[in-house]
Design a protein around this motif. Sequence first.
Motif, mmCIF file in Angstrom:
data_model
loop_
_atom_site.group_PDB
_atom_site.id
_atom_site.type_symbol
_atom_site.label_atom_id
_atom_site.label_comp_id
_atom_site.label_asym_id
_atom_site.label_seq_id
_atom_site.Cartn_x
_atom_site.Cartn_y
_atom_site.Cartn_z
ATOM 1 N N LYS A 202 0.825 -1.217 0.000
ATOM 2 C CA LYS A 202 0.000 0.000 0.000
ATOM 3 C C LYS A 202 0.860 1.268 0.000
ATOM 4 O O LYS A 202 0.400 2.332 -0.396
ATOM 5 C CB LYS A 202 -0.940 0.005 1.209
ATOM 6 C CG LYS A 202 -2.193 -0.836 1.020
ATOM 7 C CD LYS A 202 -3.083 -0.235 -0.060
ATOM 8 C CE LYS A 202 -4.422 -0.928 -0.152
ATOM 9 N NZ LYS A 202 -5.263 -0.390 -1.253
ATOM 10 N N ASN A 203 2.127 1.151 0.450
ATOM 11 C CA ASN A 203 3.027 2.307 0.506
ATOM 12 C C ASN A 203 4.042 2.295 -0.630
ATOM 13 O O ASN A 203 5.085 2.931 -0.539
ATOM 14 C CB ASN A 203 3.775 2.327 1.850
ATOM 15 C CG ASN A 203 2.852 2.291 3.038
ATOM 16 O OD1 ASN A 203 2.931 1.392 3.874
ATOM 17 N ND2 ASN A 203 1.952 3.262 3.131
ATOM 18 N N ILE A 204 3.734 1.600 -1.697
ATOM 19 C CA ILE A 204 4.681 1.409 -2.787
ATOM 20 C C ILE A 204 5.129 2.733 -3.405
ATOM 21 O O ILE A 204 6.255 2.848 -3.904
ATOM 22 C CB ILE A 204 4.062 0.477 -3.857
ATOM 23 C CG1 ILE A 204 5.144 -0.065 -4.796
ATOM 24 C CG2 ILE A 204 2.931 1.134 -4.608
ATOM 25 C CD1 ILE A 204 4.650 -1.180 -5.709
ATOM 26 N N ASP A 205 4.291 3.756 -3.344
ATOM 27 C CA ASP A 205 4.640 5.062 -3.913
ATOM 28 C C ASP A 205 5.803 5.735 -3.184
ATOM 29 O O ASP A 205 6.425 6.656 -3.723
ATOM 30 C CB ASP A 205 3.433 6.002 -3.883
ATOM 31 C CG ASP A 205 2.387 5.637 -4.927
ATOM 32 O OD1 ASP A 205 2.783 5.326 -6.059
ATOM 33 O OD2 ASP A 205 1.194 5.642 -4.602
ATOM 34 N N LYS A 206 6.097 5.302 -1.974
ATOM 35 C CA LYS A 206 7.165 5.929 -1.189
ATOM 36 C C LYS A 206 8.554 5.436 -1.589
ATOM 37 O O LYS A 206 9.558 5.978 -1.114
ATOM 38 C CB LYS A 206 6.928 5.678 0.303
ATOM 39 C CG LYS A 206 5.662 6.327 0.844
ATOM 40 C CD LYS A 206 5.509 6.091 2.335
ATOM 41 C CE LYS A 206 4.247 6.767 2.873
ATOM 42 N NZ LYS A 206 4.074 6.555 4.338
ATOM 43 N N LEU A 207 8.620 4.405 -2.414
ATOM 44 C CA LEU A 207 9.906 3.844 -2.819
ATOM 45 C C LEU A 207 10.485 4.606 -4.000
ATOM 46 O O LEU A 207 9.768 4.962 -4.940
ATOM 47 C CB LEU A 207 9.751 2.367 -3.195
ATOM 48 C CG LEU A 207 9.358 1.411 -2.073
ATOM 49 C CD1 LEU A 207 9.050 0.034 -2.647
ATOM 50 C CD2 LEU A 207 10.469 1.319 -1.036
#
Length: 240
Positions: A202-207
């Motif tokens: 769900k936090n893939i955009d932070k990578l």
Amino acid sequence: MNETTTLAFILKTMPYKEKDRLVYAYTKEFGRLTFIAKGVNKMESKNAAALQELSLVEMMIIPKKGISLLLKATIVDFYRHLKEDLQLQIYSSYINEYVYKQEEENVPDAQLFKLIEDSFQALQAGYPPQVVYDLFNLAMLERSGTILEVNRCVRCQETKPIASISIVDGGFICVDCLNKKDPVYSKEVLKLFRHMQLLTIKNIDKLSFSEATLKEVTQIIETFVEEYSGIYFQTKKFMT
């Protein structure tokens, strides 16, 4: 048991007798189950379209120990893009294979159901399949009890500068604990590996990462899976 309705991801199907199929699914309420789908190979079967792998379906079932009975299946999400793109199909099939081979029957886990759903949705939305694959692998390792140490050195438990990742010890190795057999990784590799261990799909955009760094981290994660899961993956043969 009485009839009940559940959501399920179709993991795998196999022919059973002339007109029936065995359906292996991960259900929201009951975990992994095996069903017999009677008459599904007939041309007039109303359930056939819903019982394709890489599909989320609503099932009416009679759950049992051993082989449960499937009465009706309705498509909730067909994940068409995953089926039409060969690369996405391979990565999605890997997710199915991991769940099918690792999970015991009749052991429900809402978090695993959500992990499958989030992984498929991320692939469907166009996120890099290799990143989804890495995050899924780390989540599955944690489910089986392999929690990698990425906040301190796994050997001395000190928060000294990190230089390596140990497959055997299960985490970061600091400069003082480094031995001759330990590979030395760049700061970029160590940073991405740590972030992937701490984040969810769900936090893939932070990578953020370069292709070279991602490739190296993926190789490390794959080595952990090979070492700790004990699973031989058929789908790995088709990954490039």
